[in-house]
Design a protein around this motif. Structure first.
Motif, short mmCIF file in Angstrom:
data_model
loop_
_atom_site.label_atom_id
_atom_site.label_comp_id
_atom_site.label_asym_id
_atom_site.label_seq_id
_atom_site.Cartn_x
_atom_site.Cartn_y
_atom_site.Cartn_z
N ALA A 234 0.45 -1.63 -0.90
CA ALA A 234 -0.15 -0.51 0.38
C ALA A 234 1.25 1.54 0.08
N SER A 235 0.43 2.49 -0.41
CA SER A 235 1.38 3.29 -0.64
C SER A 235 0.82 4.18 0.39
N GLY A 236 -0.46 4.64 0.65
CA GLY A 236 -0.47 5.67 2.15
C GLY A 236 -1.21 6.32 1.74
N GLU A 237 -1.97 7.04 0.32
CA GLU A 237 -2.66 7.32 0.12
C GLU A 237 -4.20 7.29 0.17
N LEU A 238 -4.57 6.18 0.18
CA LEU A 238 -5.81 5.57 1.06
C LEU A 238 -6.16 6.51 2.17
N ASN A 239 -4.68 6.14 2.95
CA ASN A 239 -5.07 6.66 4.59
C ASN A 239 -4.84 7.82 4.55
N SER A 240 -4.02 8.63 3.82
CA SER A 240 -4.29 10.41 3.61
C SER A 240 -5.41 10.97 3.65
N LEU A 241 -5.64 10.20 2.05
CA LEU A 241 -7.32 11.20 2.23
C LEU A 241 -8.48 10.86 3.08
N ILE A 242 -8.19 10.24 3.50
CA ILE A 242 -9.37 9.68 4.60
C ILE A 242 -9.17 10.23 6.00
N LEU A 243 -7.87 10.47 6.41
CA LEU A 243 -7.91 11.67 7.36
C LEU A 243 -8.05 13.30 6.22
N ASP A 244 -7.40 12.87 5.62
CA ASP A 244 -8.50 14.64 4.57
C ASP A 244 -9.93 14.88 4.97
N VAL A 245 -10.49 13.92 4.97
CA VAL A 245 -12.22 13.79 4.72
C VAL A 245 -12.33 14.61 6.47
N ALA A 246 -11.46 13.35 7.49
CA ALA A 246 -12.11 13.39 8.48
C ALA A 246 -11.59 15.06 8.84
N LEU A 247 -10.16 16.31 8.34
CA LEU A 247 -10.39 17.51 8.44
C LEU A 247 -11.74 17.94 8.61
N ALA A 248 -12.25 17.67 7.55
CA ALA A 248 -12.95 18.25 6.91
C ALA A 248 -14.41 18.23 7.51
#
Length: 357
Positions: A22-36
């Motif tokens: 896994a590249s970590g991009e999914l985790n990054s996107l989920i955390l950005d959603v959490a920020l929103a």
């Protein structure tokens, strides 16, 4: 707190370690959603003090009047996720067309679809609202997606979840390894794991439906609800409670917490429409969570996650809860049913019934 509980960040890192490639991009996107979701929670909590209550004076593609917070929430989702290089494009309830990223922003390998503020009609009366999101793989990573790229079955989701803005702010999500709930600590600004591997109780004692539409329901739904209302003396041989919050997130959260079944069926008011709720960013993500929690989600006639979308704003009927209850309603659609008459002449002591002395 930091040593006693798992944070959302730690949870996602542990999930990633299960997949070494896994590249970590999914985790990054989920955390950005959490920020929103944190930003939305802050505006919702400020209520009238934040100056964001009331109508925005315009209508979205659904033909629904937008609230000021609908527009703010949509903007938070877009701004939190567009720049990171993890997402290629987005679809939102509040936007007519897919959102394409600004020039100069890298296009990632995921698509994000979301309802930025579910249940917004409850805002002005201070009842729980939420956000719903789903993440799909982009068929053509690195370039702007076209409309058809978003028309994927619900089975293709790699992550789905919702945020609920109530007495506490929570994110409930699944990356395909069960359903897990995280509660926001407002002092630390961090989500902590508070419920793990959530399962829907098998026995339903509550049902959620908008009873004001009863006269428009299909026979199968009429039959199911009438049997629930009959209580212990009826064919179900137990009493049911009825609930209706007019927020899909709130209804889902209650069912994941204490059980029950949700029904928003197709009805006869607009025969050309297959339902009220939107498939891509309401029904599919909730169905993904429900199945991960051991339940079932259906149109009333087929599994929700198997439906092939035809439009990004497609509407659909939606029923979910314990598998046995959903299967019962699907079976009722295949059986004839004549609702009992309410006309006085045909009651027990009516003109057309001979009385026994």
């Amino acid at each position: 707190m930091l040593t006693e509980r798992t944070t959302l960040v730690q949870f996602l890192i542990e999930e990633r370690r299960r997949h070494p490639g896994a590249s970590g991009e999914l985790n990054s996107l989920i955390l950005d959603v959490a920020l929103a979701c944190k930003a939305i929670a802050n505006r919702v909590a400020s209520g009238a003090l934040g100056g964001a209550l009331g109508s925005a004076g315009q209508v979205n593609v659904q033909g629904e009047t937008q609230q000021k917070l609908d527009i703010l929430a949509n903007d938070y989702f877009v701004r939190a996720t567009e720049w990171c290089g993890d997402v290629a494009g987005m679809v939102s309830e509040e936007l007519d067309d897919p959102y394409l990223l600004p020039d100069g922003y890298p296009r990632g390998k995921y698509l994000l679809v979301f309802d930025p503020l579910d249940g917004s009609s409850n805002i002005d009366v201070n009842v729980s609202v939420g956000s719903i999101f789903s993440i799909l793989r982009a068929p053509n990573p690195g370039i702007d997606p076209v409309r058809d790229d978003f028309l994927q079955r619900g089975t293709e989701q790699v992550c789905a979840g919702y945020a609920i803005y109530g007495p506490s702010t929570m994110i409930v999500l699944s990356v395909g390894t069960g359903v897990h709930a995280f509660t926001l600590d407002p002092n630390l600004g961090e989500f902590f794991l508070t419920r793990e591997s959530i399962k829907i109780p098998a026995a339903a004692k509550e049902f959620a439906i908008n009873a004001s539409n009863q006269r428009f329901w299909e026979p199968a739904v009429q039959r199911y609800v009438s049997e629930c209302l009959a209580g212990k003396s009826g064919p179900r041989q137990r009493d049911f409670n009825m609930r209706w919050v007019a927020s899909l997130v709130a209804e889902t959260h209650r069912i994941l917490t204490r059980g029950g079944i949700f029904l928003y069926p197709r009805d006869s008011r607009a025969p050309a429409k297959a339902g009220k709720l939107r498939l891509l960013y309401e029904a599919n993500p909730i169905a993904f969570l429900i199945e991960q929690a051991g339940g079932a989600a259906s149109t009333g006639r087929q599994r929700m996650l198997d439906v092939v979308p035809s439009d990004i704003h497609q509407r659909i009927s939606f029923i979910f809860g314990p598998s046995e209850e959903v299967a019962r309603i699907e079976e009722y659609h295949d059986q004839p049913y004549e609702p009992p008459t309410t006309l006085p002449l045909y009651k027990t002591r009516g003109l057309f019934r001979e009385e026994v002395s």
